[in-house]
Design a protein around this motif. Structure first.
Motif, PDB file in Angstrom:
ATOM      1  N   PRO A  16       0.842  -1.204   0.000  1.00 19.10           N
ATOM      2  CA  PRO A  16       0.000   0.000   0.000  1.00 19.10           C
ATOM      3  C   PRO A  16       0.874   1.250   0.000  1.00 19.10           C
ATOM      4  CG  PRO A  16      -0.006  -1.054   2.170  1.00 19.10           C
ATOM      5  CD  PRO A  16       0.704  -1.998   1.252  1.00 19.10           C
ATOM      6  N   ALA A  63     -10.095  -4.851  -2.805  1.00 18.34           N
ATOM      7  CA  ALA A  63     -10.198  -3.694  -1.907  1.00 18.34           C
ATOM      8  C   ALA A  63      -9.152  -2.635  -2.226  1.00 18.34           C
ATOM      9  CB  ALA A  63     -10.062  -4.150  -0.454  1.00 18.34           C
ATOM     10  N   ASP A  64      -7.927  -3.063  -2.510  1.00 16.41           N
ATOM     11  CA  ASP A  64      -6.859  -2.105  -2.794  1.00 16.41           C
ATOM     12  C   ASP A  64      -7.120  -1.346  -4.097  1.00 16.41           C
ATOM     13  OD1 ASP A  64      -5.476  -2.827  -0.507  1.00 16.41           O
ATOM     14  OD2 ASP A  64      -4.308  -4.374  -1.548  1.00 16.41           O
ATOM     15  N   ARG A  67      -9.940   1.345  -4.252  1.00 17.71           N
ATOM     16  CA  ARG A  67      -9.656   2.649  -3.655  1.00 17.71           C
ATOM     17  C   ARG A  67      -9.407   3.719  -4.720  1.00 17.71           C
ATOM     18  NH1 ARG A  67      -5.976  -0.392  -0.011  1.00 17.71           N
ATOM     19  NH2 ARG A  67      -7.088  -0.767   1.943  1.00 17.71           N
TER      20      ARG A  67
END
Length: 600
Positions: A16, A63-64, A67
């Protein structure tokens, strides 16, 4: 502790963003809930891909990647479908593929209706009865294959005369290396008993005489076709070109090759791209024997201009193994009609000429693709590359051996030693594997056609191709043949030459990108690369390998834009078949070949 480059790459792809990093821009499109096969060893699998401005912005977990969704981001839930990189054509003829659009379909099952000479004749009659075809005063067919006909022979002028003696007929062998004319066509081409065989070609004769029987091999056949393709108009070229590109997209190809072009065709393709950017990328190779005037800017380039570039040159050293014109070191199992038991095929040119052209490519820094099917022609190519390398030095040239069908194990080692990339034709194991075993090569040699296993044993990369229009540019048929090597009869032809599903996928994606000097921008799903993607009905890495050929291409995405969907797959090739405009092209084709008079 020493950290590998691969580990660092994986870290930066998956980690991340740090709090101090600038925020990433929002994506144009996000695909999620997918089985993403990245073909990137550092990150082999993912669930989602984000695209921005035609390039891959992010690859990772749902999910990443989500974003990166903004107010204007298009979000597509793939509901478990498989995404892979776009297929890259290692060798084919995208413009010539359009020829199928204006011809009677003479292919055998599963691609066409022809199983014997009677059904071939019927296919020609049926095509000729279509009103738009009937008005043209000629008959043209593509794709007959003597190995798949019940009679196991080539049709002759006399078979075609039963369709018509009033109008000229030309039919083209599936290999593209032979053709047959009826008596009317032979008369118009002025081919008689007095006609001599041209260098590198054969005019087959009626048994017991010098009269042509209608079958023309290699340069005798190309003698009619080369003027054809050098003289058709830009508008007609564009019809063929776009029909071919649309068919490629249908099978998931985002990069196509035009593997043997003339200067006029190069210029035409370039001009087409200038006034209307191409839907897929096309890299062309000009025939080094037919002129080198386009081997300069703006044509010759490592980057695309509106989807087109000239990549280098093509050299042809022999013919077709299934057509029995490839040049072998040992005799054919069953010689073709009119040849004795020692017949080994024949070369297209002398060793001196082969060395001249290979040396010309090295001296000028041109990438060279060389057609060499028989092991004798491969020997000729290896000698030429060795001698030219001794003269010009070893450099990264990425020369390619196209087909290399009957390459021996020592020749595969020579490819490695000389940094030559073999581009194999594993589809032969399906289409002609039984024919190779029973008539062309015999069991022992047939087991090792397109020897991908020997390349893998040596840690080499190789590529796999379809050589369209010799076969349809069916990516999954190529894939299946590379993995399974199953013949039409169900025989495994060369079990030790089989490779894994991942290896076969690399041969059609990242390794094909490497062959074209494009591995930094294409061939895998990685951040920064172009968003060339394909959605499949099944995951080729987890499905039963025997079902690979049944996987459907559902969607093809080029530079982030959808260019094909199965739900709307009436391609230009299919629609062209009933188009008056396309049939006018067919008429002009025959005019240029000299088979019908020009009408003004």
């Amino acid at each position: 502790m020493k950290v590998s480059t691969a580990a660092l790459t994986a870290l930066f792809i998956t980690a991340p963003a740090l709090a101090t990093s600038p925020p990433k821009p929002f994506a144009d499109t996000i695909y999620h809930n997918a089985q993403v096969v990245t073909v990137n060893d550092a990150q082999p699998e993912a669930q989602a891909v984000a695209i921005l401005n035609g390039k891959i912005l992010a690859v990772g977990e749902n999910a990443d990647v989500l974003r990166l969704k903004g107010d204007k981001t298009k979000v597509v839930d793939l509901k478990g479908l498989t995404m892979i990189p776009g297929f890259i054509d290692a060798h084919g003829h995208v413009m010539n593929t359009g020829l199928q659009a204006v011809s009677a379909n003479l292919l055998s099952p599963p691609d066409g209706p022809v199983t014997d000479i009677a059904s071939l004749q019927q296919a020609l009659r049926k095509w000729a009865e279509v009103p738009v075809n009937k008005a043209q005063d000629f008959i043209i067919g593509f794709g007959y294959d003597d190995s798949q006909l019940k009679e196991k022979i080539h049709p002759t002028r006399f078979d075609l005369d039963k369709v018509s003696t009033e109008v000229p007929i030309l039919i083209i062998h599936q290999s593209g290396h032979l053709g047959v004319m009826n008596s009317k066509a032979l008369e118009m081409m002025k081919l008689t008993a007095k006609s001599k065989n041209p260098p590198g070609g054969v005019i087959r004769r009626v048994k017991g005489s010098d009269e042509p029987n209608g079958v023309l091999e290699e340069s005798a056949f190309f003698g009619a076709l080369i003027p054809l393709f050098s003289q058709i108009s830009p508008d007609e070229n564009e019809m063929l070109f776009r029909a071919g590109m649309d068919l490629y997209a249908k099978y998931g190809y985002t990069t196509a090759q035009e593997g043997r072009s003339m200067s006029d065709s190069i210029k035409t393709m370039y001009e087409i791209a200038q006034h209307d950017p191409l839907p897929i990328d096309v890299v062309a190779y000009t025939d080094i024997q037919l002129g080198t005037e386009t081997l300069k800017a703006p044509y010759l380039s490592r980057s695309y201009t509106n989807g087109f570039r000239l990549g280098g040159v093509k050299l042809t050293l022999d013919g077709s193994p299934q057509g029995k014109t490839a040049w072998l070191t040992k005799p054919y199992l069953v010689p073709p009609e009119g040849q004795n038991a020692e017949y080994r095929g024949y070369p297209i040119m002398s060793d001196e000429d082969a060395e001249k052209y290979v040396g010309m490519a090295m001296e000028n820094g041109w990438q060279l693709l060389t057609h060499a099917n028989g092991d004798a022609s491969i020997d000729q190519y290896i000698r030429a590359v060795k001698n030219a390398t001794a003269k010009y030095g070893a450099k990264e040239r990425r020369f390619v051996a196209i087909h290399a069908q009957t390459a021996r194990e020592d020749q595969v080692q020579a490819f490695k030693d000389l940094n030559v990339i073999p581009s194999f034709f594993p589809m032969h194991t399906f289409y002609w594997g039984d024919w190779h075993a029973q008539s062309v090569l015999g069991d022992e040699r047939a087991e090792n056609i397109s020897p991908t296993g020997w390349a893998m044993d040596r840690g080499m990369i190789f590529t796999s191709h379809h050589d369209a229009p010799v076969a349809f540019p069916d990516s999954m048929r190529v894939y299946s043949a590379t993995v399974n090597r199953i013949t039409r009869s169900g025989r495994i032809l060369g079990k030790d030459q089989r490779v894994s599903s991942m290896t076969a996928l690399k041969a059609q994606t990242i390794w094909s990108a490497y062959q074209h000097f494009e591995e930094d921008t294409k061939g895998s799903i990685e951040v920064g690369k172009v968003a060339d993607l394909v959605l499949l009905s099944d995951n080729p890495l987890t499905i039963d390998p025997m079902k690979l050929a049944n996987i459907s291409v559902l969607t093809t995405i080029k530079n982030g834009e959808i260019i094909y969907t199965k739900a709307n797959d009436k391609t230009a090739l299919e629609s062209c078949a009933s188009s008056t405009r396309c049939q006018k092209l067919a008429s002009h084709t025959m005019m240029i070949a000299g088979l019908i008079p020009h009408k003004h």
